[in-house]
Design an enzyme around this catalytic site. Structure first.
Site, mmCIF file in Angstrom:
data_model
loop_
_atom_site.group_PDB
_atom_site.id
_atom_site.type_symbol
_atom_site.label_atom_id
_atom_site.label_comp_id
_atom_site.label_asym_id
_atom_site.label_seq_id
_atom_site.Cartn_x
_atom_site.Cartn_y
_atom_site.Cartn_z
ATOM 1 N N GLU A 1 -5.802 -10.966 -0.880
ATOM 2 C CA GLU A 1 -6.608 -10.682 0.317
ATOM 3 C C GLU A 1 -8.107 -10.602 -0.015
ATOM 4 O O GLU A 1 -8.813 -9.747 0.449
ATOM 5 C CB GLU A 1 -6.164 -9.364 0.961
ATOM 6 C CG GLU A 1 -4.682 -9.267 1.241
ATOM 7 C CD GLU A 1 -4.293 -7.996 1.961
ATOM 8 O OE1 GLU A 1 -5.190 -7.301 2.482
ATOM 9 O OE2 GLU A 1 -3.104 -7.668 2.025
ATOM 10 N N ASP B 1 -11.875 -10.592 -0.223
ATOM 11 C CA ASP B 1 -13.142 -10.730 0.486
ATOM 12 C C ASP B 1 -14.122 -9.756 -0.164
ATOM 13 O O ASP B 1 -13.717 -8.798 -0.824
ATOM 14 C CB ASP B 1 -13.024 -10.543 1.998
ATOM 15 C CG ASP B 1 -12.336 -9.249 2.440
ATOM 16 O OD1 ASP B 1 -11.782 -9.235 3.556
ATOM 17 O OD2 ASP B 1 -12.355 -8.254 1.677
ATOM 18 N N ASN C 1 2.041 -5.005 -3.247
ATOM 19 C CA ASN C 1 0.715 -5.442 -2.820
ATOM 20 C C ASN C 1 -0.144 -4.242 -2.457
ATOM 21 O O ASN C 1 0.312 -3.338 -1.746
ATOM 22 C CB ASN C 1 0.848 -6.368 -1.596
ATOM 23 C CG ASN C 1 -0.445 -7.060 -1.219
ATOM 24 O OD1 ASN C 1 -1.075 -7.711 -2.049
ATOM 25 N ND2 ASN C 1 -0.864 -6.915 0.038
ATOM 26 N N GLU D 1 0.810 -1.228 0.000
ATOM 27 C CA GLU D 1 0.000 0.000 0.000
ATOM 28 C C GLU D 1 0.843 1.278 0.000
ATOM 29 O O GLU D 1 0.770 2.116 0.892
ATOM 30 C CB GLU D 1 -0.967 -0.039 1.204
ATOM 31 C CG GLU D 1 -1.865 -1.279 1.165
ATOM 32 C CD GLU D 1 -2.743 -1.434 2.386
ATOM 33 O OE1 GLU D 1 -2.861 -0.492 3.163
ATOM 34 O OE2 GLU D 1 -3.309 -2.531 2.563
ATOM 35 N N HIS E 1 -10.083 -6.566 -1.929
ATOM 36 C CA HIS E 1 -11.118 -6.239 -0.934
ATOM 37 C C HIS E 1 -12.259 -5.514 -1.656
ATOM 38 O O HIS E 1 -12.169 -4.320 -1.941
ATOM 39 C CB HIS E 1 -10.545 -5.349 0.177
ATOM 40 C CG HIS E 1 -9.530 -6.029 1.051
ATOM 41 N ND1 HIS E 1 -9.833 -7.123 1.848
ATOM 42 C CD2 HIS E 1 -8.211 -5.777 1.247
ATOM 43 C CE1 HIS E 1 -8.751 -7.504 2.505
ATOM 44 N NE2 HIS E 1 -7.750 -6.714 2.149
HETATM 45 O O1 G3I Z 1 -2.946 -7.448 19.180
HETATM 46 C C1 G3I Z 1 -3.836 -6.475 19.729
HETATM 47 C C2 G3I Z 1 -4.383 -6.975 21.058
HETATM 48 O O2 G3I Z 1 -3.320 -7.096 21.983
HETATM 49 C C3 G3I Z 1 -5.442 -5.988 21.578
HETATM 50 O O3 G3I Z 1 -6.014 -6.497 22.776
HETATM 51 C C4 G3I Z 1 -6.522 -5.818 20.500
HETATM 52 C C5 G3I Z 1 -7.606 -4.855 20.930
HETATM 53 O O4 G3I Z 1 -7.084 -3.546 20.840
HETATM 54 O O5 G3I Z 1 -5.918 -5.301 19.287
HETATM 55 C C6 G3I Z 1 -4.994 -6.240 18.759
HETATM 56 O O6 G3I Z 1 -4.427 -5.703 17.600
HETATM 57 C C7 G3I Z 1 -5.332 -5.736 16.471
HETATM 58 C C8 G3I Z 1 -4.651 -6.520 15.341
HETATM 59 O O7 G3I Z 1 -5.454 -6.493 14.153
HETATM 60 C C9 G3I Z 1 -4.388 -7.974 15.737
HETATM 61 O O8 G3I Z 1 -5.610 -8.607 15.990
HETATM 62 C C10 G3I Z 1 -5.558 -4.295 16.018
HETATM 63 O O9 G3I Z 1 -6.308 -3.625 17.001
HETATM 64 C C11 G3I Z 1 -6.334 -4.294 14.703
HETATM 65 O O10 G3I Z 1 -6.402 -2.985 14.181
HETATM 66 C C12 G3I Z 1 -5.613 -5.156 13.677
HETATM 67 O O11 G3I Z 1 -6.417 -5.191 12.500
HETATM 68 C C13 G3I Z 1 -5.771 -5.761 11.353
HETATM 69 C C14 G3I Z 1 -5.599 -4.656 10.298
HETATM 70 O O12 G3I Z 1 -4.996 -5.228 9.123
HETATM 71 C C15 G3I Z 1 -4.711 -3.550 10.808
HETATM 72 O O13 G3I Z 1 -4.702 -2.512 9.845
HETATM 73 C C16 G3I Z 1 -6.669 -6.843 10.785
HETATM 74 O O14 G3I Z 1 -6.748 -7.934 11.715
HETATM 75 C C17 G3I Z 1 -6.114 -7.353 9.461
HETATM 76 O O15 G3I Z 1 -7.052 -8.240 8.851
HETATM 77 C C18 G3I Z 1 -5.879 -6.179 8.502
HETATM 78 O O16 G3I Z 1 -5.278 -6.685 7.363
HETATM 79 C C19 G3I Z 1 -4.907 -5.711 6.363
HETATM 80 C C20 G3I Z 1 -3.699 -6.236 5.641
HETATM 81 O O17 G3I Z 1 -2.658 -6.498 6.560
HETATM 82 C C21 G3I Z 1 -3.253 -5.266 4.556
HETATM 83 N N1 G3I Z 1 -4.349 -5.013 3.621
HETATM 84 C C22 G3I Z 1 -5.586 -4.520 4.282
HETATM 85 C C23 G3I Z 1 -6.044 -5.501 5.340
HETATM 86 C C24 G3I Z 1 -7.331 -5.048 5.980
HETATM 87 O O18 G3I Z 1 -7.106 -3.852 6.687
#
Ligand code: G3I
Length: 353
Positions: free
Chosen positions: A270, A272, A205, A164, A241
C-alpha cells in the site's frame, strides 16, 4: 447523482480501445511503462484501484491498464462491500475489477478478509448488542472467509488475510475479534482461507512495519510460531504508508530478509508517501527517495513478489481526507503528470534485481 454503472463487458471493451489508442499527451513521458519495466524485473507493480474512478474516468482507466500488472481493490472486496446485509452477497464491483484485470493481463491481490474497519453494520451492531455471541461470531467469520475466498478461487494470487492486528508496541490490537474470539482467530482465518483456495498466497498485512521494530518483530514471531504449527501463513505484507515529515524507516532490507528466511513471501502492499502541502520541488525529491528506498528493499529480495502503490494519482488518494493539510502522496499529480517519485520507481525497476 445517480451512479451510472457501465456493464463490465462494455467497460472492458471500451477500456481496451482506450488503452490501445492512448493519446501521447496522457501517456507518461518515460519510454516504457512501469509494468513493462516490472515484467523485466520479475516483480508485480500494482495499484489499489478506486472502482468509481475506474468506471467513470477514462484517464484513470487507461493509466490503470497501461502502468500496472497487478491490481488491488481499494475497498470493494472489504466485508462491508461484499456482504452489506447478513447472508446477502454483492460481488458486482469486485467482479468488475477482476474482469478488468483479466482483460488487461493483470494479477489481483485480495484485500482484505479480516480487519477491524469497514465491517458491515449488521455484524458490529450484533456484536455490540450481544445478539451475536462468540460462538456465532466464529461461525460467521468462517462462513465469510470461505464464501469470499471460494468466490474468487483461482483469480487472486495474494490475499491480505488478516489486516492490522498488532499495535505499534507489539501487543495484539484490542479489536472485537480479539475480545470475542481470543488470539486463535488469526490461525483460524488463515486455515479457512487456505481450505477455500490452496493456491492463493496468504498474507499478514500492516502499516508501520517497514523497518525492524516492536510491531514488525511481533509479526515475525507470530509468523514463525504459526508456521511451526502448520498454519499457512505464507506472506508478510508491508503497507508502506510513509510521510516525508518522518525519517525513512531503518533496516527495511533486514526486515524483509528475516521473513524471507522463514520461507515466506514478502510484498509492499500500500505504498504512498504523503507530505504537508503545498508541494515543492524539495518535498517531491525527498518523496522520490522514500518510494525508491522501499522499492529497492523489495527488489533486493527474491521473496518480494509485488510492490503495490495505494492509488497512483493525487487526484484519487485517501490521504487528504484523513491527514488534514497533507497529500500529494502518489506517483502522478492530479493531471496524471509524472512526479519525481514515478521516475524513481521507473529507474529502480529498470535497474532490476
Ligand atoms: O461507500 C461510502 C459511500 O456510500 C458514502 O457516500 C461515502 C461518504 O460517506 O463514504 C463511502 O465509504 C468510504 C469508503 O472509503 C469507500 O469510498 C468511507 O467513508 C471511507 O472511510 C473509506 O476510506 C477507505 C479507508 O481505507 C477506510 O479505513 C479508503 O478509501 C482506503 O484507501 C483505506 O485503505 C486502507 C486499507 O484498506 C488498509 N490499510 C490502510 C489504508 C488507508 O486507511
Amino acid at each position: 447523482m445517480k451512479h451510472f454503472r457501465m456493464p463490465a463487458t462494455v467497460l472492458l471493451s471500451a477500456a481496451m480501445l482506450v488503452a490501445g489508442a492512448q493519446s501521447a499527451s496522457a501517456r507518461p513521458v518515460h519510454d516504457a511503462s512501469l509494468r513493462a519495466l516490472a515484467d523485466r524485473a520479475d516483480v508485480r507493480i500494482g495499484a489499489a484501484v478506486d472502482m468509481t474512478a475506474l468506471v467513470d474516468e477514462t484517464d484513470y482507466r487507461r493509466t490503470t491498464a497501461s502502468e500496472f500488472n497487478s491490481v488491488t481493490a481499494e475497498n470493494v472486496m472489504k466485508w462491508e462491500s461484499v456482504e452489506p446485509e447478513r447472508g446477502t452477497y454483492d460481488w458486482s464491483k469486485a467482479d468488475e475489477l477482476v474482469a478488468f484485470a483479466r482483460a488487461h493481463g493483470q494479477a489481483v491481490r485480495g484485500h482484505t478478509l479480516l480487519w477491524h474497519n469497514q465491517l458491515p453494520a449488521w455484524l458490529t451492531a450484533g456484536v455490540a448488542d450481544g445478539s451475536i455471541d462468540a460462538k456465532e461470531l466464529r461461525g460467521i467469520l468462517h462462513k465469510h472467509v470461505t464464501a469470499e475466498v471460494s468466490h474468487f478461487k483461482g483469480r487472486i494470487y495474494q490475499w491480505d488475510v488478516v489486516n492490522e492486528v498488532f499495535n505499534d508496541d507489539g501487543s495484539l490490537r484490542d479489536s472485537l475479534w480479539l475480545q470475542k474470539l481470543g488470539p486463535s482467530y488469526i490461525a483460524d482465518t488463515f486455515r479457512w482461507a487456505h481450505a477455500a483456495d490452496p493456491k492463493a498466497k496468504l498474507f499478514l498485512n500492516d502499516y508501520n512495519v517497514e523497518g525492524v521494530n516492536a510491531k514488525s518483530t511481533a509479526y515475525y514471531e507470530l509468523a514463525r510460531d504459526l508456521r511451526k504449527q502448520g498454519v499457512p501463513v505464507q506472506g508478510f505484507g508491508i503497507q508502506g504508508h510513509l510521510s516525508i515529515q518522518y525519517g525513512f524507516p531503518g533496516d527495511v532490507s533486514d526486515n524483509v530478509a528475516r521473513f524471507a528466511k522463514l520461507g515466506m513471501q514478502t510484498a509492499f502492499t500500500e505504498v504512498d508517501v504523503r507530505m504537508a502541502l503545498p508541494v515543492d520541488s524539495e518535498k517531491l525529491a525527498k518523496q522520490a527517495t522514500y518510494f525508491r528506498g522501499l522499492l529497492d528493499a523489495c527488489l533486493g529480495s527474491r521473496s518480494c513478489k509485488s510492490f503495490t502503490v495505494w492509488g497512483f494519482t493525487d487526484k484519487h488518494s485517501w490521504v487528504p481526507g484523513v491527514f488534514t493539510g497533507e497529500g500529494a502522496a502518489t506517483l502522478l499529480d492530479e493531471e496524471y503528470a509524472q512526479k519525481p517519485a514515478y521516475t524513481a520507481v521507473a529507474e529502480g525497476l529498470r535497474e532490476g534485481r
